[in-house]
Motif scaffolding. Sequence first.
Motif, short mmCIF file in Angstrom:
data_model
loop_
_atom_site.label_atom_id
_atom_site.label_comp_id
_atom_site.label_asym_id
_atom_site.label_seq_id
_atom_site.Cartn_x
_atom_site.Cartn_y
_atom_site.Cartn_z
N THR A 46 0.85 -1.19 0.00
CA THR A 46 0.00 0.00 0.00
C THR A 46 0.88 1.23 0.00
O THR A 46 1.84 1.32 0.76
CB THR A 46 -0.92 0.03 1.24
OG1 THR A 46 -1.78 -1.10 1.19
CG2 THR A 46 -1.74 1.30 1.28
N VAL A 47 0.54 2.17 -0.87
CA VAL A 47 1.15 3.50 -0.86
C VAL A 47 0.06 4.45 -0.41
O VAL A 47 -1.02 4.52 -1.03
CB VAL A 47 1.67 3.89 -2.26
CG1 VAL A 47 2.21 5.31 -2.25
CG2 VAL A 47 2.75 2.91 -2.72
N TRP A 48 0.30 5.16 0.70
CA TRP A 48 -0.69 6.08 1.28
C TRP A 48 -0.17 7.50 1.14
O TRP A 48 1.00 7.77 1.40
CB TRP A 48 -0.92 5.75 2.75
CG TRP A 48 -2.02 6.57 3.34
CD1 TRP A 48 -1.91 7.73 4.05
CD2 TRP A 48 -3.41 6.31 3.23
NE1 TRP A 48 -3.14 8.21 4.40
CE2 TRP A 48 -4.09 7.34 3.89
CE3 TRP A 48 -4.16 5.31 2.63
CZ2 TRP A 48 -5.47 7.41 3.99
CZ3 TRP A 48 -5.53 5.36 2.73
CH2 TRP A 48 -6.17 6.40 3.39
N ASN A 49 -1.06 8.41 0.76
CA ASN A 49 -0.71 9.82 0.59
C ASN A 49 -1.60 10.67 1.47
O ASN A 49 -2.82 10.62 1.36
CB ASN A 49 -0.92 10.24 -0.88
CG ASN A 49 -0.09 9.41 -1.82
OD1 ASN A 49 1.12 9.43 -1.76
ND2 ASN A 49 -0.76 8.65 -2.68
N GLY A 59 -6.56 11.76 3.26
CA GLY A 59 -5.66 11.08 2.32
C GLY A 59 -6.32 9.93 1.59
O GLY A 59 -7.51 9.63 1.74
N ASN A 60 -5.50 9.27 0.78
CA ASN A 60 -5.95 8.10 0.04
C ASN A 60 -4.73 7.28 -0.34
O ASN A 60 -3.61 7.72 -0.21
CB ASN A 60 -6.75 8.50 -1.20
CG ASN A 60 -5.94 9.34 -2.15
OD1 ASN A 60 -4.95 8.88 -2.71
ND2 ASN A 60 -6.34 10.59 -2.34
N GLY A 61 -5.02 6.09 -0.81
CA GLY A 61 -3.91 5.22 -1.17
C GLY A 61 -4.30 4.20 -2.22
O GLY A 61 -5.44 4.18 -2.71
N THR A 62 -3.32 3.36 -2.53
CA THR A 62 -3.52 2.29 -3.49
C THR A 62 -2.91 1.02 -2.91
O THR A 62 -1.78 1.04 -2.42
CB THR A 62 -2.83 2.62 -4.83
OG1 THR A 62 -3.33 3.86 -5.30
CG2 THR A 62 -3.10 1.56 -5.86
N SER A 85 -2.46 -9.05 -9.94
CA SER A 85 -3.80 -9.12 -10.50
C SER A 85 -4.66 -7.91 -10.22
O SER A 85 -5.74 -7.79 -10.80
CB SER A 85 -4.52 -10.38 -10.01
OG SER A 85 -4.64 -10.36 -8.60
N ALA A 86 -4.22 -7.01 -9.33
CA ALA A 86 -5.07 -5.84 -9.05
C ALA A 86 -4.28 -4.74 -8.38
O ALA A 86 -3.31 -4.98 -7.67
CB ALA A 86 -6.24 -6.24 -8.17
N SER A 87 -4.73 -3.53 -8.64
CA SER A 87 -4.29 -2.34 -7.94
C SER A 87 -5.58 -1.61 -7.56
O SER A 87 -6.37 -1.26 -8.43
CB SER A 87 -3.41 -1.47 -8.83
OG SER A 87 -2.98 -0.34 -8.13
N LEU A 88 -5.80 -1.45 -6.25
CA LEU A 88 -7.10 -0.99 -5.76
C LEU A 88 -6.98 0.27 -4.92
O LEU A 88 -6.10 0.37 -4.07
CB LEU A 88 -7.74 -2.10 -4.92
CG LEU A 88 -7.82 -3.47 -5.59
CD1 LEU A 88 -8.05 -4.55 -4.57
CD2 LEU A 88 -8.91 -3.46 -6.64
N THR A 94 -14.59 1.97 -4.08
CA THR A 94 -13.29 1.98 -3.42
C THR A 94 -13.25 0.83 -2.42
O THR A 94 -14.19 0.65 -1.65
CB THR A 94 -13.07 3.32 -2.68
OG1 THR A 94 -13.20 4.38 -3.63
CG2 THR A 94 -11.70 3.39 -2.04
N THR A 95 -12.17 0.06 -2.43
CA THR A 95 -12.09 -1.09 -1.53
C THR A 95 -11.70 -0.66 -0.12
O THR A 95 -11.38 0.51 0.13
CB THR A 95 -11.13 -2.17 -2.09
OG1 THR A 95 -11.36 -3.39 -1.37
CG2 THR A 95 -9.67 -1.76 -1.96
N THR A 96 -11.72 -1.61 0.78
CA THR A 96 -11.33 -1.38 2.17
C THR A 96 -10.49 -2.56 2.64
O THR A 96 -10.57 -3.66 2.05
CB THR A 96 -12.57 -1.27 3.09
OG1 THR A 96 -13.25 -2.54 3.09
CG2 THR A 96 -13.51 -0.17 2.63
N PRO A 97 -9.73 -2.39 3.71
CA PRO A 97 -9.03 -3.54 4.27
C PRO A 97 -9.98 -4.68 4.64
O PRO A 97 -9.66 -5.85 4.48
CB PRO A 97 -8.34 -2.97 5.51
CG PRO A 97 -8.13 -1.52 5.17
CD PRO A 97 -9.36 -1.13 4.39
N GLU A 98 -11.20 -4.31 5.08
CA GLU A 98 -12.16 -5.33 5.47
C GLU A 98 -12.68 -6.11 4.26
O GLU A 98 -12.92 -7.32 4.36
CB GLU A 98 -13.31 -4.69 6.25
CG GLU A 98 -12.91 -4.17 7.62
CD GLU A 98 -12.00 -2.94 7.58
OE1 GLU A 98 -11.12 -2.84 8.45
OE2 GLU A 98 -12.15 -2.08 6.67
#
Length: 142
Positions: free
Chosen positions: A9-12, A18-21, A29-32, A46-50
């Motif tokens: 995860t890259v968080w800004n 903020g937001n991240g990917t 297979s994915a970048s979310l 937008t996805t979540t850790p859950e």
Amino acid sequence: MAVTSEATTVWNGTLFEGNGTVSLDSSKSASLAVDWKARSEGSESTTTPEELLGAAHAACFSMAFSNTLVDAGFPPESIQTTAAVTFDPSGPKITGSHLLVNAKVPNIGDEEFQRLAEAAKGGCPVSQALAGVEITLEASLA
């Protein structure tokens, strides 16, 4: 031999603005996209850790249940598992994972099916990793 899987995860910015990917590095297979608003209020884009944890739990349980059924002499035709992972942003904490399972398994009675589903829940490595939260199970035969 142990297998290690990686995600990055890259968080800004700050937590709330903020937001991240999240990138699934091992499979590529994915970048979310992820952000606090989606995590605390829900989102359809937008996805979540859950959600990612739910995906892991659903996949792991389906694999464990398939193996449990085969070991008991009831090879499944199909297993569909949804894992609903609940997050309380006021904690913040994950409060539980509810497994909703529907499976097509020839020649098995409901009582045996339920017993084996419970056994698979306990044997699933992701369930074991989530031992600190309540895991519930609702299983039905197709």
